[in-house]
Design an enzyme around this catalytic site. Structure first.
Site, PDB file in Angstrom:
ATOM      1  CG  ASN A 112      -0.365  -0.142   2.505  1.00 18.05           C
ATOM      2  OD1 ASN A 112       0.856  -0.166   2.606  1.00 18.05           O
ATOM      3  ND2 ASN A 112      -1.168  -0.197   3.543  1.00 18.05           N
ATOM      4  CG  HIS A 115       5.016   3.338   8.056  1.00 13.52           C
ATOM      5  ND1 HIS A 115       4.255   2.593   8.911  1.00 13.52           N
ATOM      6  CD2 HIS A 115       5.718   4.208   8.831  1.00 13.52           C
ATOM      7  CE1 HIS A 115       4.498   2.980  10.156  1.00 13.52           C
ATOM      8  NE2 HIS A 115       5.387   3.962  10.133  1.00 13.52           N
TER       9      HIS A 115
HETATM   10  P1  ATP Z   1       1.379   1.743   8.251  1.00 13.59           P
HETATM   11  O1  ATP Z   1       1.622   1.314   9.676  1.00 13.59           O
HETATM   12  O2  ATP Z   1       2.230   0.974   7.247  1.00 13.59           O
HETATM   13  O3  ATP Z   1       1.433   3.215   8.070  1.00 13.59           O
HETATM   14  P2  ATP Z   1      -1.418   1.503   8.721  1.00 13.59           P
HETATM   15  O4  ATP Z   1      -1.143   2.164  10.022  1.00 13.59           O
HETATM   16  O5  ATP Z   1      -2.454   2.108   7.824  1.00 13.59           O
HETATM   17  O6  ATP Z   1      -0.112   1.372   7.858  1.00 13.59           O
HETATM   18  P3  ATP Z   1      -1.386  -1.030  10.127  1.00 13.59           P
HETATM   19  O7  ATP Z   1      -2.635  -1.621  10.671  1.00 13.59           O
HETATM   20  O8  ATP Z   1      -0.430  -0.375  11.065  1.00 13.59           O
HETATM   21  O9  ATP Z   1      -1.801  -0.016   8.945  1.00 13.59           O
HETATM   22  O10 ATP Z   1      -0.642  -2.180   9.317  1.00 13.59           O
HETATM   23  C1  ATP Z   1       0.723  -2.030   8.965  1.00 13.59           C
HETATM   24  C2  ATP Z   1       0.931  -2.518   7.561  1.00 13.59           C
HETATM   25  O11 ATP Z   1       0.726  -3.933   7.522  1.00 13.59           O
HETATM   26  C3  ATP Z   1      -0.053  -1.966   6.522  1.00 13.59           C
HETATM   27  O12 ATP Z   1       0.288  -0.714   6.024  1.00 13.59           O
HETATM   28  C4  ATP Z   1       0.027  -3.039   5.449  1.00 13.59           C
HETATM   29  O13 ATP Z   1       1.188  -2.861   4.639  1.00 13.59           O
HETATM   30  C5  ATP Z   1       0.180  -4.298   6.257  1.00 13.59           C
HETATM   31  N1  ATP Z   1      -1.118  -4.940   6.475  1.00 13.59           N
HETATM   32  C6  ATP Z   1      -2.104  -4.522   7.302  1.00 13.59           C
HETATM   33  N2  ATP Z   1      -3.181  -5.322   7.234  1.00 13.59           N
HETATM   34  C7  ATP Z   1      -2.865  -6.295   6.329  1.00 13.59           C
HETATM   35  C8  ATP Z   1      -3.525  -7.425   5.805  1.00 13.59           C
HETATM   36  N3  ATP Z   1      -4.762  -7.745   6.191  1.00 13.59           N
HETATM   37  N4  ATP Z   1      -2.883  -8.182   4.885  1.00 13.59           N
HETATM   38  C9  ATP Z   1      -1.629  -7.878   4.487  1.00 13.59           C
HETATM   39  N5  ATP Z   1      -0.934  -6.824   4.943  1.00 13.59           N
HETATM   40  C10 ATP Z   1      -1.530  -6.034   5.843  1.00 13.59           C
HETATM   41 MG    MG Z   2       0.423   1.542  11.370  1.00 13.49          MG
END
Ligand code: ATP
Ligand code: MG
Length: 137
Positions: A112, A115
Site C-alpha cells: 500500500n 507508511h
Molecule cells: P502503516 O503502519 O504501514 O502506516 P497503517 O497504520 O495504515 O499502515 P497497520 O494496521 O499499522 O496499517 O498495518 C501495517 C501494515 O501492515 C499496513 O500498512 C500493510 O502494509 C500491512 N497490512 C495490514 N493489514 C494487512 C492485511 N490484512 N494483509 C496484508 N498486509 C496487511
Molecule cells: Mg500503522
C-alpha cells in the site's frame, strides 16, 4: 510544529513514484526535512514492525518491506502526523478517499505504497530508528 516518519514502500519505489508521492506531501504543507533510500533486511523490517509480530500478515509484510529499497523520510509541519495519514488514505486502497496516495497508487492492503507514524510516541521511536540527530536539522 510536529515531525513524523514516513516510508515510501517497495511497491512504490519499484514503480518510480517517489516524486509523485512527495509532491502530495508538499502540496499538503508537509516539509521533507530528511530523506534517504535504504534496503532493509527482513530482520530490520521485523524490528521496525515489531508491534505486528503476532499478526497473520507479519511474514508477508516483512518479506515485502525487504523485497526492494525503500525511501525513509521525516516530514515536518503543523499536525504532521494526522496530516500525513490524511494524505496517505486508508490502509486498504479500496477504502482510501479519492486523491490520497493509497487511492491513486496502492496495489493492495499489503502493498500500500506508504507508511506513516500513528502517534507522537511512535513517531519519535520510528524517526530514531532510521535517523541520527545529526541528520535532523
Ligand atoms: P502503516 O503502519 O504501514 O502506516 P497503517 O497504520 O495504515 O499502515 P497497520 O494496521 O499499522 O496499517 O498495518 C501495517 C501494515 O501492515 C499496513 O500498512 C500493510 O502494509 C500491512 N497490512 C495490514 N493489514 C494487512 C492485511 N490484512 N494483509 C496484508 N498486509 C496487511
Ligand atoms: Mg500503522
Amino acid at each position: 510544529i510536529e515531525r513524523t516518519l514516513s516510508i515510501i514502500k517497495p511497491d512504490a519505489t519499484k514503480r518510480n513514484l517517489t516524486g509523485k508521492i512527495n509532491a502530495k506531501f508538499e502540496d499538503a504543507g508537509l516539509r521533507i526535512i530528511a530523506q534517504k533510500r535504504i534496503q532493509l533486511t527482513k530482520e530490520q523490517a521485523g524490528a521496525f514492525y515489531a508491534v505486528h509480530k503476532e499478526r497473520p500478515f507479519f511474514d508477508e509484510l516483512t518479506t515485502f518491506m525487504a523485497s526492494e529499497p525503500v525511501v525513509v523520510q521525516v516530514l515536518e509541519g503543523e499536525s504532521a502526523i494526522a496530516k500525513n495519514r490524511e494524505v496517505m488514505g486508508a490502509t486498504n486502497p479500496a477504502d482510501a478517499a479519492p486523491g490520497t496516495v493509497r487511492a491513486e497508487f496502492a496495489e493492495s492492503v499489503g502493498e500500500n505504497s506508504v507508511h506513516g507514524s500513528d502517534a507522537p510516541e511512535t513517531a519519535a521511536v520510528e524517526i530514531a530508528f532510521f535517523f541520527s540527530s545529526l541528520e535532523l536539522v
